[in-house]
Write an enzyme that holds these catalytic residues in place. Structure first.
Site, PDB file in Angstrom:
ATOM      1  N   TYR A 325       8.478  10.124   3.234  1.00 61.63           N
ATOM      2  CA  TYR A 325       7.050   9.803   3.205  1.00 61.63           C
ATOM      3  C   TYR A 325       6.861   8.462   2.515  1.00 61.63           C
ATOM      4  CZ  TYR A 325       2.034  10.519   2.051  1.00 61.63           C
ATOM      5  OH  TYR A 325       0.679  10.392   1.917  1.00 61.63           O
ATOM      6  N   CYS A 326       6.108   7.560   3.140  1.00 54.28           N
ATOM      7  CA  CYS A 326       5.783   6.251   2.581  1.00 54.28           C
ATOM      8  C   CYS A 326       7.088   5.502   2.281  1.00 54.28           C
ATOM      9  CB  CYS A 326       4.893   6.421   1.353  1.00 54.28           C
ATOM     10  SG  CYS A 326       4.238   4.882   0.681  1.00 54.28           S
ATOM     11  N   LEU A 327       7.284   4.974   1.081  1.00 53.39           N
ATOM     12  CA  LEU A 327       8.511   4.258   0.771  1.00 53.39           C
ATOM     13  C   LEU A 327       9.722   5.170   0.798  1.00 53.39           C
ATOM     14  CD1 LEU A 327       7.377   1.777  -2.017  1.00 53.39           C
ATOM     15  CD2 LEU A 327       8.213   1.209   0.256  1.00 53.39           C
TER      16      LEU A 327
END
Length: 598
Positions: A325-327
């Protein structure tokens, strides 16, 4: 610290051979360099943590190019005259429904259609139109043009008539109706916030949404721990489970329980209820002693060590469904590209059967508004801040994110809390958002420089553990999710993975923003998503064409992801409880509880 922790920190001294390493935070500094750093760091709070040099350069670029462009000046003068005439026209209050479709909900009330407030609203909207046009002058760099437009928008947002008591008819009516009681309550709220009398929901005993009690309560155990992460394994909730576990890598700039909030909107709980065995990383909240932790350490200690632990505990013969998720998704993509090369450091790591990347960028050439805060000058200022303290604090990070959503996170909230006396009701998402984390100085510099500034991952120049990796080596099926209103990972930027690898990709565009679009549980009202599939080595299309051709579905995207995982999973088998003796403690573990007074 354990011997393992010492060895990990020692390993952090080995840096990735990335561009622009000469300014890494660990370099020895001379007395004059130290003086400069202290001066810059001391002045950072005055500019909200933003580089005043970047802002000054953008302003100068705009002013000089406009100053030598008399034709552009004439165009803007004519536009200003037309907009002023529109604002002052006598029939400006003739349309009572003029604000009904306004994209700013503060101006939709019928009171804004009466004089003089209709003129104020019209003037504000026309000022936005003017500055949107005026901030663009031929000859400016694209970065400076975007900066100028963004901060013109921020200045206008601060001056908006909805923010002030004398110019907001809804607030004025509320003052009359409540006989000033709401305004007095708002003043008390302002004083409490100014004097820091109000603690954050996540830190105050007795308030709602406490970690491990109201949020992050899906049953499970900590099954592995090192200096950087805890690995959580959640207790099966079905008699039979799929043989391939789901391994979740959240971003290190957030605490993991965004994916395990309240029981009704916990993605983890949903997955285990559907017959998946779920492992989750919980990143350690670093302190000054962790200043030299690098991106390599986050790969080695965060992803590879956890995968090796899963291989030992679970023995997944068919591989692991990995989700980032995300980075965390960016880190997963880089690790998957590394694993494709099969270096010696990864020999005892189970295979990745599929990849799921949620709101995760792999190409940072167009990172959206967040990219406005990332240039050499801004990174230099952040290095000056982090080198002295060893980390970037959660509060320092939050300042930039507030700029991206200033209307909703700053001005609308202040209008309601300070002018109308309405405190926001705490929610699990608000409590999580206030539960901030830090980033080690070295890792923070590396990811900004290599990913955002040099876009090394997308251009096959990114090095992980000494190996240059390419996303074209990824062969696993990919489930890729973007969100419509994402200011952190714009969906068109997330979509670029289609052009970086030839893997089988199922792309989902879901309703909502960076967080709300992901936390989109079944049964949530007014949710929808678009989904389309591209076969491996199939042709790619541009995102705008994809948007017009992808089929729209009502409801949550979670069931679609579950069905995709099932298609790539083996036959169900009996579930087994976590083995006695392997658990180091109950979920949510120790690391998520670490907070600092900042």
């Amino acid at each position: 610290m354990s011997a393992q922790g010492h060895s990990r920190c020692a390993a952090a001294q080995h840096t990735m051979q990335q561009p622009a390493d000469s300014n890494l935070p660990h370099d020895t500094e001379s007395p004059t360099q130290r003086l400069d750093r202290l001066v810059h760091a001391a002045g950072a709070p005055l500019s909200g943590g933003l580089s005043p040099i970047s802002l000054a350069l953008a302003t100068a670029d705009w002013a000089w190019h406009l100053g030598v462009s008399p034709g552009r000046q004439m165009e803007l003068a004519a536009l200003a005259a037309r907009l002023a005439a529109d604002t002052l026209r006598p029939d400006a209050s003739a349309a009572p429904d003029a604000g009904a479709l306004d994209d700013d909900p503060r101006y939709r009330h019928a009171a804004w259609s009466t004089w003089p407030f209709s003129q104020l609203r019209s003037g504000f909207r026309n000022a936005e139109i003017f500055w949107r046009e005026a901030s663009q002058v031929p000859g400016m760099t694209a970065h400076h043009g975007a900066l100028t437009a963004f901060f013109a928008k921020q200045w206008l947002a601060a001056m908006a008539p909805a923010n002030w008591l004398p110019t907001n008819p809804v607030v004025l009516q509320d003052v009359v109706d409540s006989r000033g009681a709401h305004l007095r309550t708002g003043l008390q709220h302002w004083l409490a916030d100014t004097l820091h009398l109000q603690e954050t929901p996540s830190a105050t005993p007795g308030l709602q949404h406490r970690v491990g009690q109201e949020v992050a309560i899906t049953p499970g155990q900590v099954v592995y721990r090192n200096h950087l992460v805890e690995l959580l394994c959640y207790t099966p909730q079905t008699d039979r489970v799929h043989p391939e576990p789901v391994f979740i890598i959240p971003s290190w700039i957030m605490k993991f329980y965004i994916l395990d909030l309240s029981p009704h909107n916990s993605l983890v709980r949903y997955l285990v209820s559907q017959g998946h065995t779920v492992y989750m990383l919980s990143w350690r909240n670093p302190d000054a002693q962790d200043a030299e932790l690098s991106m390599d350490d986050y790969v080695r200690m965060g992803v590879l060590d956890a995968l090796q632990a899963i291989g030992t505990l679970h023995k997944p013969k068919a591989g692991v469904h990995a989700m980032g998720y995300c980075l965390g998704g960016t880190l997963l993509a880089a690790t998957a590209a590394l694993l494709a090369q099969k270096p010696a450091a990864t020999h005892h790591v189970p295979a990745l059967k599929t990849l799921s990347l949620l709101a995760a960028q792999t190409d940072f050439s167009e990172p959206g508004e967040l990219g406005l805060f990332i240039d050499e000058s801004q990174i230099g200022l952040l290095d000056n801040i982090t080198k002295g303290q060893g980390f970037l604090s959660g509060r320092q990070m939050a300042g930039s994110f507030q700029f991206l959503h200033s209307r909703d996170l700053v001005w609308t909230r202040r209008m309601r809390e300070y002018l109308m006396g309405e405190r926001e009701q705490p929610s699990d998402l608000m409590a999580w958002n206030a539960d901030t984390t830090r980033m080690p100085a070295r890792m923070h510099h590396e990811y900004l420089t290599t990913l955002y500034l040099h876009n090394a991952l997308a251009t096959s120049r990114y090095q992980v553990l000494g190996h240059t990796v390419s996303l074209r080596d990824i062969r696993q099926p990919v489930f890729l999710v973007g969100t419509e209103r994402d200011h952190i990972s714009p969906w068109r930027s997330v979509y670029k993975l289609h052009h970086l690898c030839d893997a089988d990709i199922t792309f989902v565009l879901t309703h909502g923003g960076h967080n709300a679009g992901i936390i989109s549980e079944p049964g949530h009202p007014q949710r929808n998503y678009r989904l389309a599939h591209r076969a491996a080595h199939g042709p790619s299309m541009e995102p705008e064409r994809w948007l017009t051709t992808a089929k729209r579905h009502e409801g949550s995207w979670w069931p679609a992801w579950h069905r995709w995982l099932v298609r790539h999973s083996g036959a169900l088998r009996p579930a087994h409880a976590i083995q006695t003796g392997t658990a180091l403690g109950d979920a949510p573990g120790r690391y998520v509880m670490v907070r600092y007074a900042e």
